[in-house]
Write a protein that holds these residues in place. Sequence first.
Motif, PDB file in Angstrom:
ATOM      1  N   PRO A  86       0.801  -1.226   0.000  1.00 36.88           N
ATOM      2  CA  PRO A  86       0.000   0.000   0.000  1.00 36.88           C
ATOM      3  C   PRO A  86       0.835   1.278   0.000  1.00 36.88           C
ATOM      4  CG  PRO A  86      -0.396  -1.290   2.009  1.00 36.88           C
ATOM      5  CD  PRO A  86       0.530  -2.072   1.147  1.00 36.88           C
ATOM      6  N   ARG A  87       2.095   1.192   0.397  1.00 33.00           N
ATOM      7  CA  ARG A  87       2.959   2.389   0.395  1.00 33.00           C
ATOM      8  C   ARG A  87       3.233   2.875  -1.030  1.00 33.00           C
ATOM      9  NH1 ARG A  87       8.180   0.407   3.201  1.00 33.00           N
ATOM     10  NH2 ARG A  87       7.708  -1.289   1.770  1.00 33.00           N
ATOM     11  N   LEU A  88       3.100   1.996  -2.018  1.00 32.85           N
ATOM     12  CA  LEU A  88       3.395   2.362  -3.401  1.00 32.85           C
ATOM     13  C   LEU A  88       2.319   3.267  -4.008  1.00 32.85           C
ATOM     14  CD1 LEU A  88       4.653  -1.105  -4.672  1.00 32.85           C
ATOM     15  CD2 LEU A  88       6.046   0.892  -4.089  1.00 32.85           C
ATOM     16  N   TYR A  89       1.103   3.194  -3.477  1.00 31.09           N
ATOM     17  CA  TYR A  89       0.033   4.048  -3.973  1.00 31.09           C
ATOM     18  C   TYR A  89       0.278   5.462  -3.439  1.00 31.09           C
ATOM     19  CZ  TYR A  89      -4.581   5.924  -4.942  1.00 31.09           C
ATOM     20  OH  TYR A  89      -5.619   6.692  -5.408  1.00 31.09           O
ATOM     21  N   GLY A  90       0.552   6.378  -4.323  1.00 33.88           N
ATOM     22  CA  GLY A  90       0.804   7.757  -3.908  1.00 33.88           C
ATOM     23  C   GLY A  90       2.247   8.047  -3.518  1.00 33.88           C
ATOM     24  N   ALA A  91       3.132   7.068  -3.627  1.00 31.16           N
ATOM     25  CA  ALA A  91       4.536   7.281  -3.264  1.00 31.16           C
ATOM     26  C   ALA A  91       5.211   8.203  -4.280  1.00 31.16           C
ATOM     27  CB  ALA A  91       5.276   5.947  -3.215  1.00 31.16           C
ATOM     28  N   ASP A  92       6.140   9.034  -3.783  1.00 29.17           N
ATOM     29  CA  ASP A  92       6.944   9.832  -4.699  1.00 29.17           C
ATOM     30  C   ASP A  92       8.250   9.092  -4.982  1.00 29.17           C
ATOM     31  OD1 ASP A  92       8.698  10.264  -2.512  1.00 29.17           O
ATOM     32  OD2 ASP A  92       7.947  12.291  -2.145  1.00 29.17           O
ATOM     33  N   VAL A  93       9.121   9.676  -5.773  1.00 32.83           N
ATOM     34  CA  VAL A  93      10.352   9.007  -6.196  1.00 32.83           C
ATOM     35  C   VAL A  93      11.229   8.628  -4.995  1.00 32.83           C
ATOM     36  CG1 VAL A  93      12.503   9.276  -7.489  1.00 32.83           C
ATOM     37  CG2 VAL A  93      10.367  10.038  -8.479  1.00 32.83           C
ATOM     38  N   ALA A  94      11.386   9.526  -4.052  1.00 37.07           N
ATOM     39  CA  ALA A  94      12.223   9.226  -2.879  1.00 37.07           C
ATOM     40  C   ALA A  94      11.664   8.040  -2.101  1.00 37.07           C
ATOM     41  CB  ALA A  94      12.342  10.455  -1.980  1.00 37.07           C
ATOM     42  N   GLU A  95      10.344   8.010  -1.924  1.00 31.39           N
ATOM     43  CA  GLU A  95       9.723   6.886  -1.219  1.00 31.39           C
ATOM     44  C   GLU A  95       9.881   5.585  -2.004  1.00 31.39           C
ATOM     45  OE1 GLU A  95       6.095   9.156   1.105  1.00 31.39           O
ATOM     46  OE2 GLU A  95       6.014   9.008  -1.085  1.00 31.39           O
ATOM     47  N   LEU A  96       9.729   5.657  -3.331  1.00 31.39           N
ATOM     48  CA  LEU A  96       9.913   4.458  -4.162  1.00 31.39           C
ATOM     49  C   LEU A  96      11.333   3.918  -4.005  1.00 31.39           C
ATOM     50  CD1 LEU A  96       8.077   5.349  -7.503  1.00 31.39           C
ATOM     51  CD2 LEU A  96       7.336   3.754  -5.723  1.00 31.39           C
ATOM     52  N   THR A 115      13.352   4.232  -1.522  1.00 26.37           N
ATOM     53  CA  THR A 115      13.494   3.643  -0.190  1.00 26.37           C
ATOM     54  C   THR A 115      12.889   2.240  -0.159  1.00 26.37           C
ATOM     55  OG1 THR A 115      13.490   5.813   0.871  1.00 26.37           O
ATOM     56  CG2 THR A 115      12.882   3.925   2.251  1.00 26.37           C
ATOM     57  N   ILE A 116      11.717   2.082  -0.748  1.00 28.06           N
ATOM     58  CA  ILE A 116      11.053   0.772  -0.795  1.00 28.06           C
ATOM     59  C   ILE A 116      11.874  -0.212  -1.623  1.00 28.06           C
ATOM     60  CG2 ILE A 116       8.992  -0.451  -1.625  1.00 28.06           C
ATOM     61  CD1 ILE A 116       7.439   2.233  -0.914  1.00 28.06           C
ATOM     62  N   ILE A 117      12.341   0.220  -2.788  1.00 24.54           N
ATOM     63  CA  ILE A 117      13.139  -0.640  -3.662  1.00 24.54           C
ATOM     64  C   ILE A 117      14.467  -1.010  -2.998  1.00 24.54           C
ATOM     65  CG2 ILE A 117      14.388  -0.711  -5.876  1.00 24.54           C
ATOM     66  CD1 ILE A 117      11.983   1.042  -6.966  1.00 24.54           C
ATOM     67  N   ALA A 118      15.046  -0.099  -2.247  1.00 23.64           N
ATOM     68  CA  ALA A 118      16.323  -0.360  -1.562  1.00 23.64           C
ATOM     69  C   ALA A 118      16.227  -1.509  -0.563  1.00 23.64           C
ATOM     70  CB  ALA A 118      16.812   0.905  -0.858  1.00 23.64           C
ATOM     71  N   LEU A 127      21.034  -1.637 -13.071  1.00 25.90           N
ATOM     72  CA  LEU A 127      21.662  -1.030 -11.894  1.00 25.90           C
ATOM     73  C   LEU A 127      22.909  -1.831 -11.528  1.00 25.90           C
ATOM     74  CD1 LEU A 127      18.372  -0.571  -9.851  1.00 25.90           C
ATOM     75  CD2 LEU A 127      19.771   1.293 -10.748  1.00 25.90           C
ATOM     76  N   PRO A 128      23.947  -1.149 -11.057  1.00 25.48           N
ATOM     77  CA  PRO A 128      25.165  -1.870 -10.687  1.00 25.48           C
ATOM     78  C   PRO A 128      25.014  -2.689  -9.415  1.00 25.48           C
ATOM     79  CG  PRO A 128      25.403   0.462 -10.193  1.00 25.48           C
ATOM     80  CD  PRO A 128      24.092   0.287 -10.912  1.00 25.48           C
ATOM     81  N   GLY A 129      24.051  -2.341  -8.571  1.00 24.82           N
ATOM     82  CA  GLY A 129      23.814  -3.065  -7.327  1.00 24.82           C
ATOM     83  C   GLY A 129      24.739  -2.587  -6.237  1.00 24.82           C
ATOM     84  N   PRO A 130      24.453  -2.997  -5.031  1.00 23.58           N
ATOM     85  CA  PRO A 130      23.277  -3.745  -4.581  1.00 23.58           C
ATOM     86  C   PRO A 130      22.037  -2.847  -4.503  1.00 23.58           C
ATOM     87  CG  PRO A 130      24.654  -3.200  -2.695  1.00 23.58           C
ATOM     88  CD  PRO A 130      25.384  -2.705  -3.920  1.00 23.58           C
ATOM     89  N   TRP A 131      20.887  -3.493  -4.279  1.00 24.67           N
ATOM     90  CA  TRP A 131      19.630  -2.756  -4.180  1.00 24.67           C
ATOM     91  C   TRP A 131      19.702  -1.653  -3.124  1.00 24.67           C
ATOM     92  CZ3 TRP A 131      16.494  -3.340  -8.085  1.00 24.67           C
ATOM     93  CH2 TRP A 131      16.396  -4.560  -8.734  1.00 24.67           C
ATOM     94  N   ALA A 132      20.347  -1.928  -2.024  1.00 23.45           N
ATOM     95  CA  ALA A 132      20.417  -0.969  -0.917  1.00 23.45           C
ATOM     96  C   ALA A 132      21.107   0.336  -1.321  1.00 23.45           C
ATOM     97  CB  ALA A 132      21.130  -1.598   0.279  1.00 23.45           C
ATOM     98  N   GLU A 133      21.827   0.321  -2.434  1.00 25.12           N
ATOM     99  CA  GLU A 133      22.553   1.519  -2.871  1.00 25.12           C
ATOM    100  C   GLU A 133      21.897   2.223  -4.049  1.00 25.12           C
ATOM    101  OE1 GLU A 133      26.683   0.509  -3.432  1.00 25.12           O
ATOM    102  OE2 GLU A 133      26.826  -0.305  -1.399  1.00 25.12           O
TER     103      GLU A 133
END
Length: 164
Positions: A83-93, A95-98, A140-146
């Motif tokens: 549910p965080r993805l609905y209405g998320a902006d780029v910074a929030e996305l 963070t979620i993807i990380a 992406l070069p990885g890792p996801w956290a970066e």
Amino acid sequence: MEVMKLALIVMRHAKAGELPGGPDAERALRERGPSRRRLRWPLAARPRLRPAAVICSSARRTRQTWHEVSAELGGEVSSSVDPRLYGADVAELMTIIAATPAGLSSLMYVGHNPAAAELVAALTGVELDFPTAAIGVIGLPGPWAEIAPGTGELIASWTPRPAS
């Protein structure tokens, strides 16, 4: 040139209908329309671009979009509705993807504009036309956290063909 180890597949939901007086999150996909008729997995010839996992907005239209695409892919793909993805902006996305587990080499995000188009632009520096059902694939070069702005490379993009 840096080696791209991860693939992020960004997909905007297919064309949704209206729901007068109802909540936006409950809008369903249109029964017919150019993006719906062509809602097929366009990257089938590139197996590396098959998602290992999917994160999907909780909106009805994004869940329906993923349901139709997953039928085209065949086999099991781990998916979750967030549910965080609905209405998320780029910074929030980002963070979620990380938070994506390190063992996954590809992740698909099914969501909404303007965030989907802005995510592609922020990661790659490429501003794509991102109509309904559009897809952008980012290496992406990885890792996801970066994951961070400017760290990606546009590998592929796809939009539904105009109606003929």
